[in-house]
Scaffold this active site. Sequence first.
Site, mmCIF file in Angstrom:
data_model
loop_
_atom_site.group_PDB
_atom_site.id
_atom_site.type_symbol
_atom_site.label_atom_id
_atom_site.label_comp_id
_atom_site.label_asym_id
_atom_site.label_seq_id
_atom_site.Cartn_x
_atom_site.Cartn_y
_atom_site.Cartn_z
ATOM 1 N N HIS A 271 0.812 -1.213 0.000
ATOM 2 C CA HIS A 271 0.000 0.000 0.000
ATOM 3 C C HIS A 271 0.852 1.273 0.000
ATOM 4 C CE1 HIS A 271 0.390 -0.325 4.511
ATOM 5 N NE2 HIS A 271 0.484 0.983 4.391
ATOM 6 N N ASP B 23 0.141 -7.673 1.091
ATOM 7 C CA ASP B 23 0.489 -6.268 1.337
ATOM 8 C C ASP B 23 1.990 -6.083 1.467
ATOM 9 O OD1 ASP B 23 0.004 -3.577 1.552
ATOM 10 O OD2 ASP B 23 -0.341 -3.617 3.720
ATOM 11 N N SER C 162 4.685 2.610 7.943
ATOM 12 C CA SER C 162 4.366 1.460 7.095
ATOM 13 C C SER C 162 5.573 1.052 6.263
ATOM 14 C CB SER C 162 3.193 1.787 6.164
ATOM 15 O OG SER C 162 1.998 1.887 6.886
#
Length: 500
Positions: free
Chosen positions: A140, A170, A246
Site C-alpha cells: 500500500h 500487502d 508502514s
Amino acid sequence: MTDPRTMTKHVSKLLAFLSVAVLMLLTVALAPMFSQAERQPGETTEIAAVLPPAPGAGTSSQAAQPVVPQSEAQIYLSFAPLVKAASPAVVNVYTAKNVKSRASTMEQLLYGVPAQGSVQNSLGSGVIVGADGIVVTNNHVIQGADSFRVVLSDRREYPAELLLADERTDLAVLKIDTGTERLPTLTFADTRAVQVGDLVLAIGNPFGVGQTVTNGIISATARTDVGVSDYSFFLQTDAAVNPGNSGGALINTKGELVGVNTAIYSRTGGSVGIGFAIPSEMVKRVVDAAVNSGTFVRPWLGLAAQAVSFDIARTQGLDRPVGVIVTEVYPDGPAARAGLRRGDLVTAIDAREVFDEKGLKFLAAVRNPGELAQLTVLRAGQAQTINVQVEPPPGATEADVVLLSGASIFNGARVIELSPRLAEENGLDPFSKGSGIYVHSVTRGTISRNYFQPGDIIRAVNGKTTKSVRDLEGVVDKGGRDWEIEIERNGRTVKGTVRT
C-alpha cells in the site's frame, strides 16, 4: 549477698566483649564490598558476589530482593548500540504518481482536486534485506505509483525498480543500484520463536518527521482478525507505530527483523499502542519469490475449514476450542491425495496451533510449493499426523482473461473460467457449487456495462450451462435479440431475459 557494684562491673565487661565480637563479624562480612569500592576505575568487578541470587536460584525460601545498581553500566542501560547497528538498514520510500484530471480551476481551488498533469507524492518506510539493494516495504506504500525513490539513512537517494508487488500479502519488493557497494541489511528472525512479552523496537519515518525509533513489547501473536490482507497473521505490538511507519522494521533485541510494520488500530489516526506487523517468515517468502522468479506463488492445501467453537470442542472431547473443522476437500487436491476428509479436525500445522482458516492458510503459505506441511489431525477421537504436499492451486489465472466482442450484450466484458487458482487470486470461494464464468471486469462505454458487474458469475445463457469460455463464446456467436441469462451476484441467483 553479692555486691551490686561487682555485678555491674561483670555486666559491663560482658557487654564490651559482645560489642567487639559484633564489630569483628561486621568487618568480615563487609570486607568484599569495601574491597570493591577501593578498586580503581576501569578494573573488573565481580558483581555476583554482592547481589542476591537470581529468581529461581537456591532454595524456594530465598526470595529475590530488589537491589541498588552496583555499577555505572547497570545504571545507564541503553538500546543505543542496537539502534546504531540496525537503523542504517531502514530507509525512506518516496513514490510519485502522475495525476490526470479534467476538473475545472474552480473545483481545484474549492475541493482540492489535483490539477491535470500534477504529481502526487507519498512517503513510507522500507527495510534493506539484500546487500545488493533489495528493499522490502508494504504494497500500500507503492500501490498506484509511477516512480519510486529510496533514501538511505545517510540521505543518499536512489531511483528504485519494482520487482514484485503483492496486494494480498500487502508486501512489495524494490531494487536499487548502488554499484559495487554492499549495503547494511537486517537478517530475518525466526518468527516461530517470538513470544508475547518480547522486547521490540519499531524503526520508521512517522508523519515524515525523519527516522524515529520507538520501543515496546510483542502484545500478541497470530492476529488473524485484523482484515488488512487476505493472509492475516500479524504480530501485535505496543511500540508506537504511526502513518509513515508502514514498511518499516520491527526488530528484536538481537537486531533481527521480526516483522514489517503494516497497520495500526486507531480512531484518531495516531498511535494508541495497537500496531500490527507482517511476520518475517512471510516477508522472507515474498522477497525470495521476487528475487528468484518475480512471481509469488501461494501454496494451496485444497480444503475449506471453519473455526472450532466451544460446543464443537466439547463434542470432540477437547477441553478448549482449538483447531479447524474440515468442511470441504477439493477433488484430487493436495489434501484429498493426502487422505484428509470432511469432518477431520486440524489442530496444528508444523506443530503450530491453528484457530481459524486464515491462520491455516498463512502457515501453509510460508511453505514453498512442493514442500510437505505436517498437519496434526484429530479423527474419531484419535490424533494422527498427515503430511500434505502444498502446491499452487490449479486452473486459469488472470492471464487467461478473455475480452468478449460482437453484437451482443456481452460486448466489452472480460471473462475467465472459474478455478481454484482464480478463486485464490480474487478471494472467491473455490468450492462454489456449480460451474460458471467469472466476470473479471467490464469496459466503460460498452453495452455489457448495462447488464454485468465485476464479480458476477455467469451460470447459463439461453438455457445452456456455461462451463467454459468456449461454451459462452459459442452461444454468443449464434447471436439473436433475446438473451435468457442466469447469473450469481453477491451470493444471490438472478434470472431474466434481455431484449436488444
